[in-house]
Design a protein around this motif. Structure first.
Motif, mmCIF file in Angstrom:
data_model
loop_
_atom_site.group_PDB
_atom_site.id
_atom_site.type_symbol
_atom_site.label_atom_id
_atom_site.label_comp_id
_atom_site.label_asym_id
_atom_site.label_seq_id
_atom_site.Cartn_x
_atom_site.Cartn_y
_atom_site.Cartn_z
ATOM 1 N N GLY A 137 -5.263 -46.859 -26.485
ATOM 2 C CA GLY A 137 -4.279 -47.927 -26.337
ATOM 3 C C GLY A 137 -4.275 -48.773 -27.586
ATOM 4 N N CYS A 138 -3.119 -49.350 -27.939
ATOM 5 C CA CYS A 138 -3.030 -50.080 -29.207
ATOM 6 C C CYS A 138 -2.162 -51.328 -29.126
ATOM 7 C CB CYS A 138 -2.507 -49.162 -30.311
ATOM 8 S SG CYS A 138 -0.969 -48.306 -29.916
ATOM 9 N N SER A 139 -1.724 -51.709 -27.929
ATOM 10 C CA SER A 139 -0.911 -52.909 -27.799
ATOM 11 C C SER A 139 -1.788 -54.148 -27.916
ATOM 12 C CB SER A 139 -0.179 -52.913 -26.454
ATOM 13 O OG SER A 139 0.703 -54.020 -26.365
ATOM 14 N N GLY A 140 -1.230 -55.210 -28.486
ATOM 15 C CA GLY A 140 -1.962 -56.458 -28.618
ATOM 16 C C GLY A 140 -1.581 -57.463 -27.558
ATOM 17 N N SER A 141 -2.537 -58.237 -27.091
ATOM 18 C CA SER A 141 -2.351 -59.363 -26.179
ATOM 19 C C SER A 141 -2.091 -58.950 -24.721
ATOM 20 C CB SER A 141 -1.234 -60.308 -26.645
ATOM 21 O OG SER A 141 -1.543 -60.834 -27.920
ATOM 22 N N ALA A 183 5.350 -51.410 -22.569
ATOM 23 C CA ALA A 183 5.839 -50.335 -21.704
ATOM 24 C C ALA A 183 5.331 -48.980 -22.164
ATOM 25 C CB ALA A 183 7.372 -50.340 -21.684
ATOM 26 N N GLU A 184 4.909 -48.890 -23.419
ATOM 27 C CA GLU A 184 4.468 -47.615 -23.989
ATOM 28 C C GLU A 184 2.962 -47.503 -24.151
ATOM 29 O OE1 GLU A 184 6.832 -49.576 -25.668
ATOM 30 O OE2 GLU A 184 8.488 -48.520 -24.677
ATOM 31 N N ALA A 197 -6.475 -49.559 -20.293
ATOM 32 C CA ALA A 197 -7.138 -48.515 -21.074
ATOM 33 C C ALA A 197 -7.870 -47.499 -20.200
ATOM 34 C CB ALA A 197 -8.121 -49.140 -22.064
ATOM 35 N N LEU A 198 -8.419 -47.945 -19.071
ATOM 36 C CA LEU A 198 -9.202 -47.031 -18.238
ATOM 37 C C LEU A 198 -8.350 -45.882 -17.718
ATOM 38 C CD1 LEU A 198 -11.912 -46.341 -16.956
ATOM 39 C CD2 LEU A 198 -11.306 -47.839 -15.037
ATOM 40 N N GLY A 199 -7.133 -46.172 -17.319
ATOM 41 C CA GLY A 199 -6.244 -45.113 -16.867
ATOM 42 C C GLY A 199 -5.888 -44.154 -17.988
ATOM 43 N N GLU A 200 -5.550 -44.698 -19.157
ATOM 44 C CA GLU A 200 -5.190 -43.853 -20.293
ATOM 45 C C GLU A 200 -6.371 -43.022 -20.784
ATOM 46 O OE1 GLU A 200 -2.135 -43.314 -21.720
ATOM 47 O OE2 GLU A 200 -1.509 -44.377 -19.912
ATOM 48 N N PRO A 215 -0.187 -44.502 -28.977
ATOM 49 C CA PRO A 215 -1.072 -43.940 -27.960
ATOM 50 C C PRO A 215 -1.128 -42.426 -28.046
ATOM 51 C CG PRO A 215 0.401 -45.576 -26.999
ATOM 52 C CD PRO A 215 0.883 -45.326 -28.388
ATOM 53 N N GLY A 216 -2.322 -41.882 -27.963
ATOM 54 C CA GLY A 216 -2.508 -40.441 -27.997
ATOM 55 C C GLY A 216 -2.659 -39.859 -29.383
ATOM 56 N N ALA A 217 -2.436 -40.656 -30.423
ATOM 57 C CA ALA A 217 -2.594 -40.151 -31.791
ATOM 58 C C ALA A 217 -4.055 -39.775 -32.039
ATOM 59 C CB ALA A 217 -2.152 -41.207 -32.795
#
Length: 250
Positions: free
Chosen positions: A7-11, A15-16, A39-42, A244-246
């Motif tokens: 995961g890479c979203s801040g704050s 949606a992605e 993050a746990l789900g991803e 995500p996923g990179a």
């Protein structure tokens, strides 16, 4: 080393993407850098729930650690195979109390430590599994650590959350991949010791002479492409946005 962006979203999650979380693997050892909202789900898209070997929490803001509460449930209440052995968790002082307070209803005040082996972070050098590790405090309102991982002659540096600071440049000097936050927009937000904008992230990368820059922790309300353009204006090496996923082979 193999780096996977969980995961890479801040704050808060977009949606992605979930919030900050990055999986680093080498020699079969799996280290997770941060476990923010979602993050746990991803993470389960990439490895099994019980496949982690250690966790590093850069700091105790919710968007970097709150899914540890869900992970506590998975480890503490596991029926098949019994309760998990404690996993090393490298985190700033107060992590156990912070997570216990966030969960609010653990069986006891020490339940978190029954499945998490909390180890207090300090600036310095040490080992985590096959990784040679160096940590430094960076500029954020709460105690926050950047981390440099080295293995097999290669290196990866993760900024955590930070404003402009020399220790981050020192930590990242000559690193092969620099995973750097860029939450703010150049010319818009200007709050010292909180976050970097894209231009500042690029300037840190240029000063440190890094091999590759990956911008992360960009909130949903920030124009990521503008931040990337601002970084490229001052850093002439390869630069891109975390997604995500990179997966990166370092």
């Amino acid at each position: 080393m193999k780096l996977t962006v969980v995961g890479c979203s801040g704050s808060f999650p977009s949606a992605e993407s979930a919030c900050s979380s990055y999986l680093v693997e080498a020699d079969g050892f799996r280290l997770l850098l941060d476990m923010g909202n979602g993050a746990l789900g991803e993470l389960q898209r990439h490895i099994g729930l019980y496949d982690l070997d250690a966790i590093f929490l850069s700091h105790l803001h919710a968007d970097h650690c709150i899914d540890m509460c869900g992970y506590f449930v998975a480890r503490y209440y596991r029926h098949d195979g019994g309760r998990c052995d404690p996993i090393p968790v490298y985190a700033p002082e107060g992590a156990e109390q912070r997570l216990t307070t966030a969960y609010a209803d653990t069986p006891s005040d020490k339940s978190m430590s029954e499945v998490f082996d909390f180890r207090v972070l300090k600036p310095g050098a040490f080992e985590i599994g096959p990784f040679s590790v160096r940590t430094e405090k960076v500029a954020h309102p709460v105690e926050t650590f950047g981390i440099r991982l080295e293995h097999g002659g290669r290196s990866l540096t993760y900024s955590g959350d930070t404003g402009v600071c020399d220790p981050l440049v020192d930590l990242a000097t000559g690193t092969d991949l620099f995973l750097c936050e860029a939450a703010f927009t150049h010319g818009k937000e200007d709050i010292p010791d909180l976050h970097l904008n894209g231009r500042e992230a690029g300037a840190h990368a240029a000063r440190a002479g890094v091999g590759r820059l990956v911008l992360t922790h960009i909130p949903p309300w920030t124009d990521a492409e503008r931040n990337l353009a601002d970084a490229r204006a001052v850093y002439d090496g390869p630069a891109e946005l975390a997604v995500p996923g990179a997966v990166y082979e370092v």
